[in-house]
Design a protein around this motif. Sequence first.
Motif, PDB file in Angstrom:
ATOM      1  N   LEU A 161       0.824  -1.202   0.000  1.00  9.56           N
ATOM      2  CA  LEU A 161       0.000   0.000   0.000  1.00  9.56           C
ATOM      3  C   LEU A 161       0.865   1.262   0.000  1.00  9.56           C
ATOM      4  O   LEU A 161       0.571   2.245  -0.703  1.00  9.56           O
ATOM      5  CB  LEU A 161      -0.904  -0.022   1.237  1.00  9.56           C
ATOM      6  N   GLU A 212      -2.345  10.469  -1.000  1.00 11.17           N
ATOM      7  CA  GLU A 212      -2.129  10.434   0.449  1.00 11.17           C
ATOM      8  C   GLU A 212      -3.379   9.953   1.181  1.00 11.17           C
ATOM      9  O   GLU A 212      -4.480  10.432   0.933  1.00 11.17           O
ATOM     10  CB  GLU A 212      -1.760  11.844   0.924  1.00 11.17           C
ATOM     11  N   PHE A 213      -3.199   8.969   2.025  1.00 12.12           N
ATOM     12  CA  PHE A 213      -4.262   8.541   2.928  1.00 12.12           C
ATOM     13  C   PHE A 213      -3.600   7.772   4.058  1.00 12.12           C
ATOM     14  O   PHE A 213      -2.408   7.448   3.987  1.00 12.12           O
ATOM     15  CB  PHE A 213      -5.295   7.669   2.200  1.00 12.12           C
ATOM     16  N   ASP A 214      -4.364   7.459   5.083  1.00 14.40           N
ATOM     17  CA  ASP A 214      -3.800   6.757   6.231  1.00 14.40           C
ATOM     18  C   ASP A 214      -3.649   5.263   5.914  1.00 14.40           C
ATOM     19  O   ASP A 214      -4.641   4.549   5.761  1.00 14.40           O
ATOM     20  CB  ASP A 214      -4.700   6.956   7.452  1.00 14.40           C
ATOM     21  N   ARG A 244      -2.497   2.749   7.700  1.00  9.75           N
ATOM     22  CA  ARG A 244      -2.955   1.824   8.745  1.00  9.75           C
ATOM     23  C   ARG A 244      -4.458   1.591   8.673  1.00  9.75           C
ATOM     24  O   ARG A 244      -4.920   0.456   8.632  1.00  9.75           O
ATOM     25  CB  ARG A 244      -2.562   2.393  10.112  1.00  9.75           C
ATOM     26  N   THR A 245      -5.199   2.677   8.651  1.00 13.38           N
ATOM     27  CA  THR A 245      -6.648   2.531   8.579  1.00 13.38           C
ATOM     28  C   THR A 245      -7.066   1.790   7.321  1.00 13.38           C
ATOM     29  O   THR A 245      -7.966   0.943   7.348  1.00 13.38           O
ATOM     30  CB  THR A 245      -7.333   3.908   8.609  1.00 13.38           C
ATOM     31  N   ALA A 246      -6.386   2.103   6.227  1.00 20.14           N
ATOM     32  CA  ALA A 246      -6.765   1.470   4.964  1.00 20.14           C
ATOM     33  C   ALA A 246      -6.511  -0.037   4.997  1.00 20.14           C
ATOM     34  O   ALA A 246      -7.386  -0.835   4.645  1.00 20.14           O
ATOM     35  CB  ALA A 246      -5.996   2.108   3.812  1.00 20.14           C
ATOM     36  N   LEU A 296      -6.213  -2.003   7.587  1.00 19.28           N
ATOM     37  CA  LEU A 296      -7.052  -2.694   8.559  1.00 19.28           C
ATOM     38  C   LEU A 296      -8.519  -2.705   8.114  1.00 19.28           C
ATOM     39  O   LEU A 296      -9.251  -3.641   8.417  1.00 19.28           O
ATOM     40  CB  LEU A 296      -6.882  -2.047   9.932  1.00 19.28           C
ATOM     41  N   SER A 297      -8.927  -1.685   7.387  1.00 16.45           N
ATOM     42  CA  SER A 297     -10.273  -1.723   6.812  1.00 16.45           C
ATOM     43  C   SER A 297     -10.378  -2.841   5.789  1.00 16.45           C
ATOM     44  O   SER A 297     -11.378  -3.567   5.735  1.00 16.45           O
ATOM     45  CB  SER A 297     -10.608  -0.389   6.150  1.00 16.45           C
ATOM     46  N   GLY A 309     -10.606  -6.041   7.521  1.00 13.65           N
ATOM     47  CA  GLY A 309     -11.944  -6.163   8.069  1.00 13.65           C
ATOM     48  C   GLY A 309     -12.936  -6.659   7.030  1.00 13.65           C
ATOM     49  O   GLY A 309     -13.671  -7.609   7.252  1.00 13.65           O
ATOM     50  N   MET A 310     -12.928  -6.008   5.880  1.00 19.09           N
ATOM     51  CA  MET A 310     -13.783  -6.457   4.767  1.00 19.09           C
ATOM     52  C   MET A 310     -13.619  -7.943   4.513  1.00 19.09           C
ATOM     53  O   MET A 310     -14.583  -8.694   4.405  1.00 19.09           O
ATOM     54  CB  MET A 310     -13.366  -5.729   3.483  1.00 19.09           C
ATOM     55  N   PHE A 363     -12.324  -1.278  -2.668  1.00 14.87           N
ATOM     56  CA  PHE A 363     -11.138  -0.754  -1.999  1.00 14.87           C
ATOM     57  C   PHE A 363     -10.425   0.288  -2.857  1.00 14.87           C
ATOM     58  O   PHE A 363      -9.968   1.312  -2.360  1.00 14.87           O
ATOM     59  CB  PHE A 363     -10.184  -1.894  -1.664  1.00 14.87           C
ATOM     60  N   PHE A 364     -10.359   0.057  -4.151  1.00 17.08           N
ATOM     61  CA  PHE A 364      -9.630   0.993  -5.004  1.00 17.08           C
ATOM     62  C   PHE A 364     -10.477   2.171  -5.476  1.00 17.08           C
ATOM     63  O   PHE A 364     -10.007   3.297  -5.549  1.00 17.08           O
ATOM     64  CB  PHE A 364      -9.051   0.271  -6.229  1.00 17.08           C
TER      65      PHE A 364
END
Lengths: 216, 216
Positions: free
Chosen positions: B152, B162-164, B166-168, B170-171, B174-175, B202-203
């Motif tokens: 990632l 740019e995005f987080d 970790r959150t991405a 782990l999301s 989760g999915m 996701f994308f």
Amino acid sequence: MASPATRPRRQAPPRHQPEPRFDRQLGKILEHATEVFCNKGYEGASMRDLSRATGMSLAGMYHYFGSKERLLYLIQKHTFSTILSQVRECLSQTTSSEQGIRTFIENHLEYFLEHQQAMKVLSHEDEVLDGEYGREIAHIKREYYRICRDLLDRYKKEKGIEFDSRTAVLSLFGMMNWIYTWYNPRLDGGAGQLSREMGNIFFRGISAGKRNGAGK
Amino acid sequence: MASPATRPRRQAPPRHQPEPRFDRQLGKILEHATEVFCNKGYEGASMRDLSRATGMSLAGMYHYFGSKERLLYLIQKHTFSTILSQVRECLSQTTSSEQGIRTFIENHLEYFLEHQQAMKVLSHEDEVLDGEYGREIAHIKREYYRICRDLLDRYKKEKGIEFDSRTAVLSLFGMMNWIYTWYNPRLDGGAGQLSREMGNIFFRGISAGKRNGAGK
DNA sequence: TTACAATTAGAACGAACGTTCGAACTGTTA
DNA sequence: TAACAGTTCGAACGTTCGTTCTAATTGTAA
């Protein structure tokens, strides 16, 4: 194993206030019990653990709750009913379907983080209850799922796009519910930030990012 | 509660083949035990349940596995090691980071659906093991997480977005991991279809949909 | 105060738990 | 054949489980 939800409780509350102290103490006990179930799991937590944590004697627990199964049922039912009615209230003030879904996400995560232990018990001990208890919880769950799915279907129609609603809703729930396995308040911010990030992923995916900073 | 992973097993395999029949039977037993853990949970499954399901006597189970905890450990370790080495092999043939992430998703879901019970035990009995066992499983898990997160980060750099992370990540987990709570082969198709749908969300999120039909 | 129901508590129930043990099998090596 | 390690097993260990019982204690209404 399964029995209707009618058991001890009070049968005829006098004419005064309808059990204020009674229910308040019962609520306290449910909170402590939730913590124990959260830490040790339903099967791993013994009634003695629960009695110790709540400060009530073993026999007292049975006087109030009737069985271990019913104790879990009461926790799950109260938690689920609350989040369900809360999301309904929040949604009643939205009109746009995208805004509705984002509200749904925010409400879910807000409640999730505010009541992490109860939500973990709800998520993790999902298949434990069977019989009448299980059916009742499953019914609330289905309502909750329905709300989100209907919002999504409305969104599809309004925007004229096509995708599998079921997979999308359940993927969204997966994103949100999985956080009980990883959430760290120091690293991951609050419900507002998380719901914005997850909402962004859900609507635009990671590729459309770029908009960082801003947002408290 | 916690002890190193060295216990019964064979100490000095002769010079012949290194335990072919032994390991094959042991594998069969692990499979049956996985099914029991999957259906009743770790705490809910008794060694007697496991012994009945595997067809081996109670004492025999202890001869082979030493303890209930070690049995869970062996299942989790085997499952996780396999999916980890499998994803490494698949990724060695990709170059684009987007293709890498899509491969990661597909490999994960393929393995997940192929070994649903083992993966449920891995997901659901995550916090059960502590001590040395727990540390070892956590280590494999972290490696697995790292692979996805590195992909990632590469993607972010290449695309300049740019995005987080970790959150991405782990999301995304989760999915994918949540599917053990809802997957129905009749409704939800196979791993290929699901990984395409989740990869798309996701994308690009749900808004970029429209491209339905096609792709079996 | 008496009376009565709601609540609490200690002790115990049988069943099931994870684990251990010593004896009986099994298959190979001498 | 005897001998021996590897394997399997029935039976039992002590502990803890969910639950129940009976009696004591409390709070309130008359």
